[in-house]
Structure formats: structure tokens, C-alpha cells
Design an enzyme around this catalytic site. Structure first.
Site, PDB file in Angstrom:
ATOM      1  N   LYS A 120       0.828  -1.210   0.000  1.00 21.96           N
ATOM      2  CA  LYS A 120       0.000   0.000   0.000  1.00 21.96           C
ATOM      3  C   LYS A 120       0.860   1.258   0.000  1.00 21.96           C
ATOM      4  O   LYS A 120       0.617   2.187  -0.778  1.00 21.96           O
ATOM      5  CB  LYS A 120      -0.944   0.001   1.199  1.00 21.96           C
ATOM      6  N   ASP A 138      -6.953   1.405   0.884  1.00 18.17           N
ATOM      7  CA  ASP A 138      -7.008   1.492   2.339  1.00 18.17           C
ATOM      8  C   ASP A 138      -8.439   1.197   2.782  1.00 18.17           C
ATOM      9  O   ASP A 138      -9.265   0.750   1.983  1.00 18.17           O
ATOM     10  CB  ASP A 138      -6.544   2.867   2.820  1.00 18.17           C
TER      11      ASP A 138
END
Length: 210
Positions: A120, A138
Site C-alpha cells: 500500500k 485502504d
């Protein structure tokens, strides 16, 4: 959800915010890398308060190495998990100096090899600092994608892969920011603000609020 509806959703989000970016404060790829690393389980507001103090003093790998681990801790101690984050950022800076001439590498493999950097974080840096069409999923993006049925998946990896598949190329660079901001301010977790949502009529969420 069909592709025409997806395109209309993304078109509206683009029209409302043609040049979106992260709410983390940064002025270089390195500052962004540090800020995103610090942002795990923390708010952007909280990270900005810390980095607004840190970056004027140390905003390069060498400067943070010179600051030292204890010095770094002092600047970020208001952020959750600051001890482990300080260790990761300090080690990251040492590796950047030793292996990358003090520069942030424009490489997923090299980024993910840094302490505290997962997929991420690498996606955010590649997208926001270097303009790659990556999508860092997210909790906000995961929720919005599933709730609207824009791109459904049981985990963040599935949602990321689905978004990469169904989002047209013209939207790929910015969709990450549009969905985060939409989830942060409109399609919020507890009670989405459907009445003020610009894509309410296109969203396929069954339990819309008034």
C-alpha cells in the site's frame, strides 16, 4: 455494476475534483515516503503535525541519519506506534543512503524492500510522487468500492485487482485520491452522507441514508 455506470461515477468525481492529491504534507518523494510510512494507523492531520516540525529540520535521508534515532523519536512521538515507526524510518534512511544514493527509488521491488514499506505504501509513493497508475486500497477505498459496488472484493488485494481491471485508463492515476476523499468525507463508515453525495443515484448501496 456495469462499465457505463462506473465511468459516469468516475467522471463526476473528476469533475468535482480535477486535480486531487494526498492530504499529507510533502514537497519531495522522500517526504512523501516518510509521511506515508508514519500514517499507518494514524490520521493525516496527526502525521502532518509531526512532519511540519520534522521536515524543516530533517527532510533528507542523510539529515535524518544525522538527527539520530532518539532525535527522530522526539519529533514523531505524538504519532501512534512512534517507537517502531522511528526505527523503520531511520533504517529506511540508512538503506536509501547505502543503496540508492539518498534517492527514493522509482521501483516497487526496491520500495517494498525498505523497512515499514508494504504494497500500500509503495502504491501511494509510486502514484503520488511518480504518477504511476497504481491504486493503494485502504479502509476508505475498500469500503467505498464495496458499498457502491464499483469494485467488490473480500479483502484489499481483491479490491485493488478489481479496480485495476475495471477503471478506465483515463481515471487510473487519480482514482486512488477520489475514492479516499469520498470515503473520508461523504461515504463515511458509520453513516454515509447519501443526501449530499454526487453519485448517490449511481451507487448500488441498498441501505442509503436520507
Amino acid at each position: 455494476m456495469n462499465n457505463s455506470k462506473r465511468k459516469e461515477i468516475l467522471t463526476r468525481l473528476r469533475d468535482a475534483n480535477p486535480h486531487p492529491t494526498t492530504e499529507l504534507n510533502f514537497s519531495s518523494p522522500f517526504e512523501l515516503l516518510v509521511a506515508v510510512t508514519l500514517s499507518a494507523q494514524a490520521t493525516d492531520v496527526g502525521v502532518n503535525k509531526a512532519t511540519d516540525r520534522l521536515f524543516p529540520v530533517a527532510n533528507t535521508p542523510q539529515a535524518i541519519v544525522d538527527l539520530g534515532l532518539e532525535g527522530l523519536r522526539g519529533y514523531i512521538k505524538t504519532i501512534g506506534l512512534y517507537n517502531s515507526k522511528a526505527q523503520n524510518v531511520y533504517k529506511m534512511c540508512q538503506i536509501l543512503m547505502d543503496k540508492h544514493n539518498g534517492e527514493v527509488p522509482e521501483s516497487r521491488e526496491a520500495l517494498e524492500a525498505l523497512p515499514g514499506v508494504g504494497r500500500k505504501t509503495a502504491n501511494v509513493v509510486l502514484n503520488t510522487a511518480f504518477g504511476w497508475p497504481t491504486i493503494a486500497v485502504d479502509t476508505h477505498i475498500f469500503r467505498v468500492s464495496n458499498r457502491t459496488k464499483l469494485a467488490m472484493g473480500k479483502n484489499v488485494d481483491q479490491v485493488e485487482q478489481k479496480l485495476l481491471k475495471v477503471v478506465p485508463a483515463e481515471f487510473k492515476v487519480d482514482v486512488h485520491h477520489w475514492l479516499i476523499l469520498h470515503g473520508r468525507y461523504t461515504c463515511i463508515a458509520r453513516k454515509p452522507r447519501c443526501g449530499s453525495c454526487i453519485i448517490e443515484d449511481l451507487c448500488e448501496f441498498k441501505d442509503k441514508t436520507e
